[in-house]
Design an enzyme around this catalytic site. Sequence first.
Site, PDB file in Angstrom:
ATOM      1  N   ASP A  10      -7.640  18.922 -13.685  1.00 16.51           N
ATOM      2  CA  ASP A  10      -7.936  17.616 -14.276  1.00 16.51           C
ATOM      3  C   ASP A  10      -7.572  17.716 -15.752  1.00 16.51           C
ATOM      4  O   ASP A  10      -8.238  18.398 -16.532  1.00 16.51           O
ATOM      5  CB  ASP A  10      -9.425  17.298 -14.081  1.00 16.51           C
ATOM      6  CG  ASP A  10      -9.835  15.941 -14.678  1.00 16.51           C
ATOM      7  OD1 ASP A  10      -9.105  15.414 -15.534  1.00 16.51           O
ATOM      8  OD2 ASP A  10     -10.911  15.452 -14.292  1.00 16.51           O
ATOM      9  N   TYR A  51     -16.142  16.835 -15.085  1.00 20.35           N
ATOM     10  CA  TYR A  51     -16.527  15.422 -15.097  1.00 20.35           C
ATOM     11  C   TYR A  51     -17.676  15.180 -14.115  1.00 20.35           C
ATOM     12  O   TYR A  51     -17.656  15.673 -12.984  1.00 20.35           O
ATOM     13  CB  TYR A  51     -15.302  14.585 -14.722  1.00 20.35           C
ATOM     14  CG  TYR A  51     -15.574  13.110 -14.689  1.00 20.35           C
ATOM     15  CD1 TYR A  51     -15.841  12.416 -15.853  1.00 20.35           C
ATOM     16  CD2 TYR A  51     -15.580  12.415 -13.490  1.00 20.35           C
ATOM     17  CE1 TYR A  51     -16.106  11.062 -15.825  1.00 20.35           C
ATOM     18  CE2 TYR A  51     -15.834  11.060 -13.457  1.00 20.35           C
ATOM     19  CZ  TYR A  51     -16.099  10.389 -14.630  1.00 20.35           C
ATOM     20  OH  TYR A  51     -16.357   9.049 -14.598  1.00 20.35           O
ATOM     21  N   LYS A  61      -8.360   6.443 -18.993  1.00 22.84           N
ATOM     22  CA  LYS A  61      -8.616   7.002 -20.315  1.00 22.84           C
ATOM     23  C   LYS A  61      -7.345   6.907 -21.175  1.00 22.84           C
ATOM     24  O   LYS A  61      -6.918   5.810 -21.475  1.00 22.84           O
ATOM     25  CB  LYS A  61      -9.124   8.435 -20.164  1.00 22.84           C
ATOM     26  CG  LYS A  61     -10.226   8.593 -19.076  1.00 22.84           C
ATOM     27  CD  LYS A  61     -11.471   7.797 -19.379  1.00 22.84           C
ATOM     28  CE  LYS A  61     -12.433   7.705 -18.182  1.00 22.84           C
ATOM     29  NZ  LYS A  61     -12.801   8.950 -17.544  1.00 22.84           N
ATOM     30  N   ARG A 116       0.846  -1.207   0.000  1.00 18.19           N
ATOM     31  CA  ARG A 116       0.000   0.000   0.000  1.00 18.19           C
ATOM     32  C   ARG A 116       0.874   1.246   0.000  1.00 18.19           C
ATOM     33  O   ARG A 116       0.608   2.213  -0.687  1.00 18.19           O
ATOM     34  CB  ARG A 116      -0.956  -0.001   1.208  1.00 18.19           C
ATOM     35  CG  ARG A 116      -1.688   1.320   1.368  1.00 18.19           C
ATOM     36  CD  ARG A 116      -2.963   1.270   2.203  1.00 18.19           C
ATOM     37  NE  ARG A 116      -2.958   0.327   3.277  1.00 18.19           N
ATOM     38  CZ  ARG A 116      -2.288   0.459   4.438  1.00 18.19           C
ATOM     39  NH1 ARG A 116      -1.587   1.554   4.670  1.00 18.19           N
ATOM     40  NH2 ARG A 116      -2.323  -0.482   5.348  1.00 18.19           N
TER      41      ARG A 116
HETATM   42  C1  LIG Z   1     -13.136   9.348 -16.280  1.00 20.83           C
HETATM   43  C2  LIG Z   1     -12.790  10.694 -15.784  1.00 20.83           C
HETATM   44  C3  LIG Z   1     -12.579  10.938 -14.415  1.00 20.83           C
HETATM   45  C4  LIG Z   1     -12.739   9.851 -13.359  1.00 20.83           C
HETATM   46  O1  LIG Z   1     -11.849   8.818 -13.529  1.00 20.83           O
HETATM   47  P1  LIG Z   1     -12.166   7.275 -13.142  1.00 20.83           P
HETATM   48  O2  LIG Z   1     -10.919   6.592 -13.539  1.00 20.83           O
HETATM   49  O3  LIG Z   1     -13.380   6.871 -13.909  1.00 20.83           O
HETATM   50  O4  LIG Z   1     -12.445   7.255 -11.677  1.00 20.83           O
HETATM   51  C5  LIG Z   1     -12.236  12.215 -14.023  1.00 20.83           C
HETATM   52  N1  LIG Z   1     -12.134  13.222 -14.932  1.00 20.83           N
HETATM   53  C6  LIG Z   1     -12.342  13.025 -16.240  1.00 20.83           C
HETATM   54  C7  LIG Z   1     -12.203  14.169 -17.183  1.00 20.83           C
HETATM   55  C8  LIG Z   1     -12.689  11.768 -16.713  1.00 20.83           C
HETATM   56  O5  LIG Z   1     -12.905  11.588 -18.021  1.00 20.83           O
END
Ligand SMILES: *Cc1c(COP(=O)(O)O)cnc(C)c1O
Length: 382
Positions: free
Chosen positions: A172, A100, A197, A48
């Site tokens: 983000d 998001y 992604k 962890r």
């Molecule tokens: C998918 C996504 C998230 C969240 O990520 P997860 O891996 O699904 O928890 C946050 N911000 C954006 C822009 C995303 O496309």
Amino acid sequence: MGMHFRTRAIHVGQEPEPITGAIVPPLHLASTFVMRDVTTPTDYDYARTGSPTRHGLEAVLAALDDGTRALAFASGMAATHCVTGLLAPGDRIVTGTDIYGGTWRLFNKLLTAHGILVTAVDTTDTAAVARAVVPGTKLVWIESPGNPLLTVTDIAACATIAHAAGALLACDATLATPVHCRPLNHGADIVMHSATKYLGGHSDLLGGALVVADPELGTRLHWLQNATGAVMGPLEAYLCSRGVKTLELRVLAQSATALELAQWLTTLPQVRRVYYPGLPTHPGHALAARQMEGGFGAIVSFEVEGDLAAARRVVESTKLFRLAVSLGAVESLIELPAFMSHGSYEPSARRAGGITDSLIRLSVGLEAAADLRADLAAALQA
Ligand SMILES: *Cc1c(COP(=O)(O)O)cnc(C)c1O
């Protein structure tokens, strides 16, 4: 490190295994690590806190975002949640409206119940951000390009505003990827990625990452990550390291196809409006051209003429564009944000933010542009 981006993507954190010479570092599944004696410190003790396969990924992610430290998480939401662990009840977050859906839910439905105050503003309007940041604001959270309307937020301007108030700026950058934008170089304190992604890129892992420039902030976030435990597992770290090696090639090709499709969509009578920062008609185009390099990303949104039923027919008719949430992988995806990715917004907040019922979002994959265009053309005629 003077190496180019794509060279770093292949070599940083990916040293051949010293005993056998295996060119791909092995997948270490171990949860605990044997000590030589009780007092001598070792690199690893418990998985962890840190594990070799995850560290390899963290090293390359830090290098790609021009940071000093990266932390890999079980998901993008776990990474975002870790950042909010820096806050205490009574603190304030200023966030964008074009973010998001899961981030919206975490901030507005969970954190507010724990005494954190959340103000949502259109972060493309820098003056509105400046007005929203007040004493007590500890975090400004932006997403650029935004999701699903592809709004472009001025990272450097938001950093100046946040820092003047003693707040941190987190960005983000999932849609931009480090190929197109490295927010730390524009003054952001924390970059967040959903590794699910583009970083993973093959729809076969769930993961998230935070990258920072300030080692002390990295230490605080690692303390929180270790205390709460939502770390990325070794198999995901292995797959993600493999995905990252082709990140630049994939993202550049996908972005080029996205631009081509966005330009073509603007010429169709069935399409009312196209949202893509690479189009000169996009309100954020000039800023995106300054803040991004090599392209404008591979997400394209558009509104069709007609109502929800018309939009629904399109997303249910494509063959190559698969009807699914998520984005950023080699396979192209299509979805209706109001019902799918952004269903967790209150309907009023969604409409106020411009997410209409006939808005369609494309995640442009790595297939041939002509095939994707033919697929959309057939669906729009259907
Ligand atoms: C998918 C996504 C998230 C969240 O990520 P997860 O891996 O699904 O928890 C946050 N911000 C954006 C822009 C995303 O496309």
